[in-house]
Design a protein around this motif. Sequence first.
Motif, short mmCIF file in Angstrom:
data_model
loop_
_atom_site.label_atom_id
_atom_site.label_comp_id
_atom_site.label_asym_id
_atom_site.label_seq_id
_atom_site.Cartn_x
_atom_site.Cartn_y
_atom_site.Cartn_z
N UNK A 153 0.88 -1.14 0.02
CA UNK A 153 0.60 0.05 0.07
C UNK A 153 0.56 1.00 0.54
N UNK A 154 0.78 2.26 -0.73
CA UNK A 154 0.95 3.72 -0.57
C UNK A 154 0.63 4.05 0.55
N UNK A 155 0.93 5.68 0.94
CA UNK A 155 0.88 5.94 1.65
C UNK A 155 -0.20 6.76 2.65
N UNK A 156 -1.13 7.11 1.00
CA UNK A 156 -2.53 7.69 0.86
C UNK A 156 -3.53 6.34 0.79
N UNK A 157 -3.21 5.20 0.73
CA UNK A 157 -3.84 3.76 0.92
C UNK A 157 -3.65 3.43 2.33
N UNK A 158 -3.02 3.74 3.01
CA UNK A 158 -2.34 3.43 4.59
C UNK A 158 -3.58 4.64 5.54
N UNK A 159 -3.65 5.15 5.11
CA UNK A 159 -4.02 6.56 6.08
C UNK A 159 -5.85 6.31 5.72
N UNK A 160 -5.87 5.85 4.44
CA UNK A 160 -7.41 5.17 4.18
C UNK A 160 -8.24 4.05 5.43
N UNK A 161 -6.66 2.91 4.75
CA UNK A 161 -7.27 2.12 5.67
C UNK A 161 -7.35 2.28 7.55
N UNK A 162 -6.30 3.18 7.66
CA UNK A 162 -6.32 3.37 9.24
C UNK A 162 -7.67 3.94 9.26
N UNK A 163 -7.90 4.87 8.81
CA UNK A 163 -9.17 5.64 9.11
C UNK A 163 -10.85 4.72 9.09
N UNK A 311 18.40 8.95 1.61
CA UNK A 311 17.36 9.32 0.97
C UNK A 311 16.10 8.23 0.77
N UNK A 312 15.06 9.08 0.96
CA UNK A 312 13.96 8.10 0.74
C UNK A 312 13.06 8.66 -0.55
N UNK A 313 12.56 7.38 -1.17
CA UNK A 313 11.69 7.69 -1.91
C UNK A 313 10.36 7.40 -2.14
N UNK A 314 9.21 8.64 -2.31
CA UNK A 314 7.56 7.96 -1.91
C UNK A 314 7.20 8.52 -3.25
N UNK A 315 5.93 8.31 -3.07
CA UNK A 315 4.96 7.92 -4.57
C UNK A 315 3.79 6.94 -4.54
N UNK A 316 2.93 6.89 -4.68
CA UNK A 316 1.77 6.01 -5.16
C UNK A 316 2.31 4.91 -6.33
N UNK A 317 2.04 4.14 -5.72
CA UNK A 317 2.05 2.72 -6.43
C UNK A 317 1.75 3.26 -7.82
N UNK A 318 3.11 2.24 -8.38
CA UNK A 318 2.56 2.30 -10.01
C UNK A 318 3.80 4.03 -10.60
N UNK A 319 3.90 4.96 -9.43
CA UNK A 319 4.53 5.99 -10.16
C UNK A 319 5.61 6.07 -10.93
N UNK A 320 6.87 4.54 -10.19
CA UNK A 320 7.75 4.89 -10.92
C UNK A 320 9.02 4.89 -10.03
N UNK A 321 8.78 4.36 -8.87
CA UNK A 321 9.60 4.81 -7.51
C UNK A 321 10.84 3.09 -7.99
N UNK A 456 13.09 3.32 -1.32
CA UNK A 456 11.50 2.94 -1.12
C UNK A 456 10.70 2.64 -0.80
N UNK A 457 10.46 3.64 0.18
CA UNK A 457 9.32 3.15 1.99
C UNK A 457 7.67 3.16 2.05
N UNK A 458 6.65 3.11 2.14
CA UNK A 458 5.63 3.92 2.88
C UNK A 458 4.86 4.10 4.16
N UNK A 459 6.82 2.67 4.69
CA UNK A 459 6.34 2.90 5.67
C UNK A 459 6.67 4.24 6.89
N UNK A 460 6.21 4.47 7.21
CA UNK A 460 6.08 5.87 7.84
C UNK A 460 7.28 6.48 8.61
N UNK A 461 7.26 5.58 9.69
CA UNK A 461 7.98 5.02 11.03
C UNK A 461 10.17 4.62 10.07
N UNK A 462 9.98 3.95 9.56
CA UNK A 462 11.12 3.63 8.81
C UNK A 462 11.66 5.16 8.95
N UNK A 463 10.73 5.92 7.38
CA UNK A 463 11.31 6.56 6.56
C UNK A 463 11.63 7.88 7.61
#
Length: 602
Positions: A153-163, A311-321, A456-463
């Motif tokens: 899941x990317x960050x936006x998806x994680x936040x949606x699932x969290x809510x 360096x941390x690289x972030x972005x939606x799934x499929x964006x090219x990370x 490349x990571x969507x893990x906010x804590x790790x970043x």
Amino acid sequence: MNILNVENVSKTYMSKPVLSGISVGIEDTDKIGIVGTNGTGKSTLLSIVAGVVEPDEGQVVISNGLRISYLPQNPVFDVNKTLLENITEKIYAGNDNWDKMGEIKANLAKFGIDDPECSVTVLSGGQKKRAALVAAIMTPSDLLILDEPTNHLDSEMIEYLEEFLQHFRGALLMITHDRYFLDEVTNQILEIDKGSVYRYESNYSGYLELKQQRMDYEQAAERKAAALYRKDLTWMLRGARARSTKQKAHIQRFEALRDRQRPEEERQVELNSLPTRMGNKTIILEGLSKSYGEKVLFTDFSYTFNKLDRIGIIGPNGCGKSTLLKCIIGAISPDSGTVEIGQTIKIGYFGQENEALDESKRVIDYIKDIAEFIQTADGLVSASVMCDRFLFDPDMQYAPISKLSGGEKRRLYLLKVLMEQPNVIILDEPTNDLDIQTLRILEDYLDGFAGIIITVSHDRYFLDRVVTRIFSFEADGHLQQSEGGYSDYLVHKKEIQEAEISVSKGNGKNQKTEEKPAKAKYQSPREKTKLSYKEQKEYDSIESEIEKLEKRSAELETEIAEAATDFPKLMKLSKEKEDVDAEIERKMERYVELQELVDSFK
């Protein structure tokens, strides 16, 4: 209200006991996060509770009418049906109720799947997991069981699932490595350790404190038992005879103390290998662009890596990370632009998917193929010792790789990458399928790594723990640079959005002529804005350490005065006091250094 009971459940796989007599009760308001090292049986417990796997011993007692929805770690689909048919079948369980069809399609789109009518054979592993997640959360249930739901899941998806989970009215039983997610969603933590379970009435942050209290208590109880055992041993050696009931009870107590199970200190992944020397030329990206058909991933991206970049690289799934990472390592060619790699650069690449493993090969042989020995800060260390430090005990080392769990294979692959002693580490979604314990030690290792880290990571804590600069993929194919970790990036992003809103609300004629502020660009690294994780830990504890040393110095001063006529003891005490005073001076100097750093951030 209690809705489910796990009663004395045990399970063994390939002669390896995984769960041993576990008992757990679940109430209708419980939000439980399960933690533990890879291979300890977390997924096995979920599958048993879900009714997918039968325990060897024990039972799961379910209240009447309990509805369970289950997301497995590796979902399986019927390849003869479309994705939508698979999803609706899971949600409705054969009932011809199609009133939620629009909602299903909307949720699939929210999780990055735009063609619900496609064949499941064209989906990646990540897309299948996200589709199965949609099915799980949309299935009416009283108990939702999720195995690593944040993977892929990317960050936006994680936040949606969290809510969604925060507002979910049923009970939740979940495995995840995402520590921020655990903090926000759970109210209890269940730790599986060596076949047993420990329950903590708290979220993840509270669990860490409560676990330390438990371990401190166990160690204190062990010291007391050890002292009592030594006393009873002396009594036994004097020739105790069981002539009375009292003496028989004493002997039985001695035998119980002798045979007691001693608490084990938590084993941790340890790795402090020395990276290969790095020359002045590192990695230079010049004008990189990449597209697939009409989809533009990134355009005209240039960057020169500094020797200690994080360096941390972030972005939606499929964006090219991941594509960008593969351009750097040479696995994919850019459409335009160049990648220059310095002659001394040695890259260690930890991809999203494990490399193909020879399942018949033994664990130790897989590592020995990389190196028989590795140079560490502690000297030369053998492959066997490194495996042990990475939680592969001697029995596991000589077992075939096929006997490892998915998480254990992931950990083995990580050990292999780090044992190559790279001076550039590239990590593509490193938190997927790694347990929290391994992640914490990986983070500590990266803190002291004398080289470049690109992840490349969507893990906010790790970043937040690892990186000091973020590159975020924007909709136009450009990468936006932001200093700090993920939390700093969010602040920076909010500032830009507020500035753009402010400009768009300009009055009259000025609104047309006023230009939007240019996006912030950073061509050189900013100075540190906060202590590193290790520095913060040291700063938090150093004052109490100094106080303890000063107290010991005062005690030694008293003991020295009392031992004035005992020359050997006097010499020993004087030497100890000299060492303690020297340590006080060293700690004081370090405290001043850290305090100056803290003051400079204000």
